[in-house]
Design a protein around this motif. Structure first.
Motif, PDB file in Angstrom:
ATOM      1  N   ASP A  36       0.803  -1.227   0.000  1.00  0.00           N
ATOM      2  CA  ASP A  36       0.000   0.000   0.000  1.00  0.00           C
ATOM      3  C   ASP A  36       0.834   1.274   0.000  1.00  0.00           C
ATOM      4  N   PRO A  43      -8.029   9.464  -2.535  1.00  0.00           N
ATOM      5  CA  PRO A  43      -6.807   8.731  -2.176  1.00  0.00           C
ATOM      6  C   PRO A  43      -5.655   9.134  -3.102  1.00  0.00           C
ATOM      7  N   ARG A  83      -0.877   4.871  -0.390  1.00  0.00           N
ATOM      8  CA  ARG A  83      -1.632   5.100  -1.627  1.00  0.00           C
ATOM      9  C   ARG A  83      -3.114   5.398  -1.403  1.00  0.00           C
ATOM     10  N   GLU A  84      -3.663   5.020  -0.248  1.00  0.00           N
ATOM     11  CA  GLU A  84      -5.102   5.175  -0.009  1.00  0.00           C
ATOM     12  C   GLU A  84      -5.460   6.438   0.774  1.00  0.00           C
TER      13      GLU A  84
END
Length: 196
Positions: free
Chosen positions: A21, A119, A169-170
């Motif tokens: 992530d 995001p 990334r979120e």
């Protein structure tokens, strides 16, 4: 266009976060800069709130060449050597102001829409689209995904670069110091001596 933007600031760490992530970017050695375009008006704002629009004409000219007439970019003002490595001394000397370009790594607003709640991976996709016809003077900071982070950091150190920034990334874009942007510095880089 939203009227106020506060820079998202990375938290320093000794190790690169692991896992799928995270996105990892090489840290260019320059001045943090926000580029705000509204029609023909372009402003370059520093982390301390200074207006440097007249200082870096190439960035202003490049921002005006982008097809979209309303956007806010977050990035680093840099002078690149022939090897593509940022040269902070050349930047700081003020002798190369006409050569300074923007390494863009985030898109905060586009076409009047505030994108900060999206995001990171969607903001990055929008940034790539916005600068797809990349005018000279603006470029998108490339990034690597996932577990390659530690190896990217070692490679950055071998190349004598400042280090890397790892971002979740979120996560949304949040003003102030945050824990989903992690800065890992090359301890042998001259920037270590400039730390506040």
């Amino acid at each position: 266009m939203p009227s106020t933007f506060e820079f998202c600031l990375p938290t320093k760490a000794a190790t690169v976060p692991a896992g799928p992530d995270w996105l990892h970017e090489v840290k260019y050695d320059g001045y943090r800069l926000r580029v705000e375009r509204d029609g023909d008006r372009v402003r370059l704002i520093t982390r301390n709130g200074h207006n440097w629009t007249t200082r870096f004409p190439w960035i202003v000219e490049a921002a005006r060449k982008v097809r979209q007439k309303q956007f806010v970019l977050d990035g680093e003002a840099v002078v690149l050597g022939l090897d593509g490595v940022s040269d902070f001394n050349a930047l700081h000397s003020r002798k190369h102001d006409h050569e300074v370009q923007l390494c863009a790594f985030d898109l905060l607003s586009e076409g009047g829409d505030d994108l900060r709640k999206l995001p990171l991976h969607l903001r990055k996709a929008n940034l790539d689209r916005l600068l797809a016809r990349r005018p000279e003077g603006l470029f998108v900071n490339p990034f690597e995904r996932g577990e390659i982070g530690p190896e990217l950091f070692r490679a950055a150190c071998r190349m004598g670069l400042e280090g890397i920034v790892s971002k979740h990334r979120e996560r949304a874009y949040v003003g102030g110091r945050c824990r989903h942007w992690i800065k890992i510095k090359n301890r042998n880089h001259p920037a270590m001596e400039r730390e506040l």
